[in-house]
Scaffold this active site. Structure first.
Site, PDB file in Angstrom:
ATOM      1  N   GLU A 408      35.797  -2.057  33.738  1.00 41.38           N
ATOM      2  CA  GLU A 408      35.175  -1.524  34.963  1.00 41.38           C
ATOM      3  C   GLU A 408      35.699  -2.236  36.203  1.00 41.38           C
ATOM      4  OE1 GLU A 408      33.771   1.156  34.411  1.00 41.38           O
ATOM      5  OE2 GLU A 408      33.584   0.843  32.258  1.00 41.38           O
ATOM      6  N   HIS A 411      38.932  -0.926  37.361  1.00 45.02           N
ATOM      7  CA  HIS A 411      38.805   0.329  38.107  1.00 45.02           C
ATOM      8  C   HIS A 411      38.512   0.090  39.591  1.00 45.02           C
ATOM      9  CE1 HIS A 411      39.086   3.509  35.175  1.00 45.02           C
ATOM     10  NE2 HIS A 411      38.039   3.145  34.466  1.00 45.02           N
TER      11      HIS A 411
HETATM   12 ZN   LIG Z   1      37.210   3.785  32.679  1.00 45.41          ZN
END
Ligand SMILES: [Zn+2]
Ligand SMILES: *[C@@H]1O[C@H](CO)[C@@H](O)[C@H](O)[C@H]1NC(C)=O
Ligand SMILES: *[C@@H]1O[C@H](CO)[C@@H](O)[C@H](O)[C@H]1NC(C)=O
Length: 986
Positions: A408, A411
């Site tokens: 995460e 990202h």
């Molecule tokens: Zn992802």
């Protein structure tokens, strides 16, 4: 989506279902992703792939035009444009309007309306947009929202920002439900280059459907609590407020949330101020957030809860972990808090780009469909993906937390700062995060060797799917991806795991330095903007040129062979002649590929060694080529694809196979551990494809009696899963069990010794995993000592009320004890499950409950899956899949799903990504003509209801069943003979 996670760490979570059941790891063809990673399966490429139109077979090479010169074919029948040409019947927004900023105020009600019984939210929003092309029509996404008619009698009000230009008035306003628009027809044109404000007031339902703005419930101290939370990706921001809900429509968001005293509101931005406000006589709080950076709608988040948090600050970034009060008080957020700062720092250095937000919140949500979601500044997780409790969580739970956090956080740059222009490029976003999550996790836990595990968790897992003719290329055409369901279908193993695998290969052949350099300039150029995947190739090429590394082909040409055609090659090395050749690897050699525009040739980087000595990388750039250095004499052997950095399988001439096997048997340490795992996996899959005899594959398991490492064992178990599925209802089962018990006994004894008779836990991460493997396989194959151990531990727990089973071993022990036990054991586990305050403990019990041998208990458990007060909706499909892992449960689950398909589909269809897992799960043992007919009947019977995100999975299941039928017919006798001979010879 943030790691819409399939289970990546089979060991310790599932994968441990004993004798009767199959390991719930990923099996060659039976792709069982647990719902956690539950995204669904590949986009339908072509419904008729298996039978119709055999233009190209793998044995007939297509003409030698390079694949990248031909655009990928649009072979998706359902993408034909809607019959009407009205703009509001198209799924994509026109280019006429470009949003700049929004002001959104939302007020979720955490108690149900007394008259309607509904949980709702109300809100108002305004968006400022610029007119880029003259138009008299406004289309803005809106789904399941009811609008209040304003003083103009319409659903919205339009004003001009520049007082010199008058806004046209709204002639007509309505909702277009299929394409999810609020449509506004104007009585005049909007003027190009001018800006307007559009305002609306609306009401929506705060449903428990896990999508958009939704509610999650949990019990704390006997009190039922409600939270309001969001999951926007991919297309549900439009369920929370009207917006231009496409990733390229970036804007700045000014968010305000109205909520009760005693609750906290969170959003992407930092809280700016919280003030008292009285609305309709209610005394409430109004929390205003700092405006966001310029960002896409799918990354928005708003949460209202009475959660508490812990925090620290790293490099001026405030890091907070939010969860239920009791979880935070119990210290379950500590691990995540400790790891977030270092991982965030690592990525700042890796990308050479500082984290652009002042805060990074992470929050554990009791009801959450995917694994986690990378909302910018407010990442949401399943509880099991964020909360760690030493007393309850296993090593694999811990590893999962580390890797998901890393995924995460990656990202935050790759996806959030730079966003792909449209969903067809999703693979680059998810593949990238799925690759670098290992790098981030390795930084956080450097002793684990976690980077090696990408081979089991991603490469092997996706090889199984990508070897089918129903696979699809990583890259899709933008025009082929329009409807929300088509977008959802992209969240599959191909996007995540193949994406990760080819990017890892790319990073290796470019070298990490060059790869990082290209990433850095890519992120710098497109920050706060959008890109397409070829932009990354451009930047990597710039890095190649700047550093002067030698590549025969442009990055784009190399990568096109991996990205634009589906599948992967098997590279065959003939060590007599030095001839190296490639073929499209298909698990079913009789299947036909019907995408003739590709030639199924790849530009393959081959790393290799000769008898333990590493050699220079060579490139296979043609169908076949000769490398004299690869000729071997005497007892020399050649081994290619070192550490499986390449996305391909390797086959050898029979002599080299024999020398490799004898190398394994005499001194297996000469072969790198990842390649030992690979030899097994390649051999089993080459045998499945009838390229080598099945007996040769089985022979690769003989050396295991000397193997102590986790990866080769786990690779073997993953492959033997297929044997269990095909044979656990046949006469092969007994001899197979005998053989495997023989092989695993030394490993079991080894760990018994290392752990002082199971008192300690091994030090090394991989050894902890392998201890679990040893116990689970020993118990599964009926080693009496192991079964007694499991039953005794479980009984002690039942008797004393104190659970002394180490968290690493719990899944295995629970499963075995419940399988051996009856109603009493089951009921005990069920009551612990219902009261579990730690999600990872509940998870272990939920899978173990499916291990019982009692038919009536299994049937009742299946019924529970459709009762959200017993099994949360997010867990329904994975629970059904757990039941199918049990040989007794398989047919029960199939009957259950068949009988209730339309109910399941309608009730769980909404935000759920897991139909593909469900269908693959309930059909994975299918290997008879009768089962094939049932499956086809199921498809026909439910044609009108549909299969949603499981559409392709139905076709894949049919393809898989046909292949299984053939395979069993051809192999059963051989396999039986082999197991019988090997089991006796010891
Ligand atoms: Zn992802
Ligand atoms: C939203 O609020 C900000 C700050 O109050 C203001 O500058 C902006 O114009 C508003 N935008 C819209 C679309 O109303
Ligand atoms: C929206 O309107 C429909 C139709 O009147 C109604 O059934 C539904 O309950 C409304 N939703 C909310 C959240 O008020």
């Amino acid at each position: 989506m943030g790691t819409g996670y399939y289970i990546r760490k089979p060991v310790g979570i599932v994968g441990i279902i004993l004798g009767a059941g199959a390991l719930a790891t990923i099996i060659a063809l039976s792709v069982v992703y647990s719902q956690e990673k539950a995204k669904n399966i590949v986009p339908p490429t072509d419904a008729g792939t298996t039978t119709s139109n055999p233009h190209v077979t793998t044995t007939t090479p297509a003409p030698s035009n390079k694949p990248w010169t031909t655009p990928a074919p649009s072979n998706k029948p359902w993408t034909t444009p809607a019959p009407s040409n009205k703009p509001w019947d198209k799924y994509r927004l026109p280019n006429s309007l470009v949003p700049d900023n929004y002001n959104v105020t939302l007020w979720p009600r955490l108690t149900a309306d007394l008259t309607t019984g509904l949980y709702i939210f109300t809100g108002h929003s305004s968006v400022e947009f610029e007119c880029a092309e003259e138009t008299d029509l406004i289309l803005i996404h809106s789904n399941k929202l009811n609008y209040t008619k304003l003083d103009n009698g319409k659903f919205a009000r339009l004003v001009s920002v520049n007082s010199a230009v008058k806004a046209p008035s709204i002639k007509d306003s309505w909702l277009q439900n299929v394409t999810q628009y609020l449509v506004l027809q104007l009585d005049g044109k909007l003027v190009k280059g001018h800006r307007y404000h559009l305002y609306a007031e609306f009401t929506g339902e705060l449903a428990d459907d896990l999508g958009g703005f939704y509610r999650s419930e949990y019990i704390e101290d006997g009190v039922r609590k409600i939270i309001a939370t969001t999951q926007m990706q991919p297309t549900d921001a439009r369920k929370a407020f009207p917006c231009f809900d496409e990733p390229a429509m970036k804007a700045v968001f000014y968010i305000t949330v109205i909520h009760d005293h005693g609750t906290t509101a969170l959003s992407n931005g930092k809280e700016k101020e919280s003030t008292n406000i009285i609305v309709d006589g209610h005394n409430l709080l109004k929390t205003v957030f700092e405006p966001t950076e310029r960002m896409s709608t799918y990354l928005l988040a708003f949460i209202v809860s009475d959660f508490t948090y812990i925090s620290n600050t790293t490099d001026r970034v405030l890091i907070r972990i939010f969860a239920r009060k009791s979880a935070i008080t119990a210290g379950q957020g500590d691990y995540a808090l400790n790891k977030t700062g270092p991982i965030l720092n690592f990525f700042e250095k890796y990308f050479n780009s500082s984290y652009p937000l002042p805060k990074s919140d992470q929050i554990a949500i009791p009801d959450f469909n995917a694994g986690a979601m990378e909302n910018w500044g407010l990442i949401t997780y399943r509880e099991t993906a964020l909360l760690y409790d030493e007393a309850f969580s296993s090593t694999s739970n811990k590893e999962r937390i580390t890797t998901i956090i890393a995924h995460e956080l990656a990202h935050m740059w790759f996806g959030n700062l730079v966003t792909l222009r449209w969903w067809n490029d999703l693979w680059l976003n998810e593949g990238f995060a799925s690759y670098v999550e290992y790098l981030g996790a390795d930084e956080a836990e450097p002793d684990w060797n976690v980077k090696d595990l990408i081979v089991l968790n991603d490469v092997h897992r996706v090889f199984a799917v990508d070897a089918l003719t129903s696979s699809h290329p990583l890259s899709s055409n933008e025009d082929d991806i329009q409807k929300p369901a088509q977008i959802s279908e992209l969240f599959d193993a191909i996007s995540y795991s193949k994406g990760a695998s080819v990017l890892r290969m790319l990073s290796h052949f470019l070298t990490e330095e060059v790869f990082k350099r290209g990433l850095t300039t890519y992120l710098a150029e497109f920050a706060f903007k959008n890109a397409v995947y070829t932009d990354l190739w451009t930047h990597l090429q710039m890095a190649v040129n700047a550093t002067g590394i030698l590549l025969h082909d442009p990055v784009e040409n190399i990568m096109n062979t991996w990205v634009r055609q589906m599948g992967f090659p098997v590279v065959t090395i003939d060590t007599d002649t030095g001839v190296v050749s490639q073929n499209h690897f298909l698990l079913d050699p009789d299947s036909k590929v019907t995408t003739p525009s590709h030639n199924y040739e790849w530009i393959v980087p081959i790393t290799w060694m000769k008898t333990g000595v590493k050699k220079e990388l060579v490139w296979l750039r043609e169908k076949s080529d000769t490398f004299d250095a690869m000729r071997a004499t005497g007892s020399e052997w050649v081994l290619a694809n070192l550490d499986v950095v390449g996305y391909y399988r390797v086959n050898y001439d029979r002599g080299n196979w024999d020398r490799l096997l004898s190398g394994l048997n005499t001194n297996h340490m000469l072969i790198p551990v990842i390649n030992r795992a690979q030899l097994v996996d390649d051999a089993f899959n080459l045998a499945r494809a009838k390229i080598i005899p099945t007996v040769l594959a089985l022979n690769t398991t003989k050396y295991l009696k000397n193997e102590k490492e986790y990866m080769p064992w786990q690779s073997t178990l993953n492959n033997l899963d297929f044997f269990y599925l095909m044979f656990d209802r046949t006469e092969v089962y007994g001899p197979m069990q005998d053989y495997l018990r023989q092989q695993v006994t030394p490993l079991y004894d080894y760990y018994k010794n290392v752990t002082d008779n199971w008192i300690k836990i091994p030090d090394r991460h991989m050894d902890q995993y392998n201890q679990v493997t040893a116990i689970s396989l020993a118990c599964r194959t009926g080693l009496g000592e192991c079964q007694t151990l499991a039953e005794r531990w479980f009984k002690n727990w039942m008797d004393s009320g104190e659970n002394q089973i180490h968290p690493n071993l719990r899944s295995t022990v629970y499963c075995n004890a419940i399988a051996a036990g009856g109603t009493k054991e089951w009921e005990f586990a069920w009551s612990v499950f219902q009261n579990a305050s730690v999600a990872s403990e509940a998870e272990k019990l939920r899978s173990a409950l499916a291990c019982t041998k009692q038919t009536w208990l299994l049937n009742r458990y299946l019924e529970y899956t459709l009762d959200p007060t017993k099994i949360r909706k997010q867990d329904a499909t994975s629970t059904i899949v757990y039941v199918t892992n049990n040989v007794i449960g398989q047919s029960l689950a199939w009957d259950f799903v068949r009988a209730r398909w339309s109910y399941i589909f309608n009730e769980y269809g909404g935000g759920s990504f897991s139909f593909a897992n469900l269908i693959n799960g309930v059909t994975k043992r299918f290997s008879t003509e009768f089962e094939l007919q049932q499956l086809k009947q199921f498809k026909a019977d439910n044609a009108d209801v549909g299969f949603g995100s499981g559409t392709l999975a139905v076709d894949q299941s049919i393809e898989r069943t046909m292949a299984n039928i053939k395979w069993v017919a051809e192999n059963k006798q051989n396999v039986l003979d082999w197991f019988e001979a090997e089991a006796i010879s010891k």
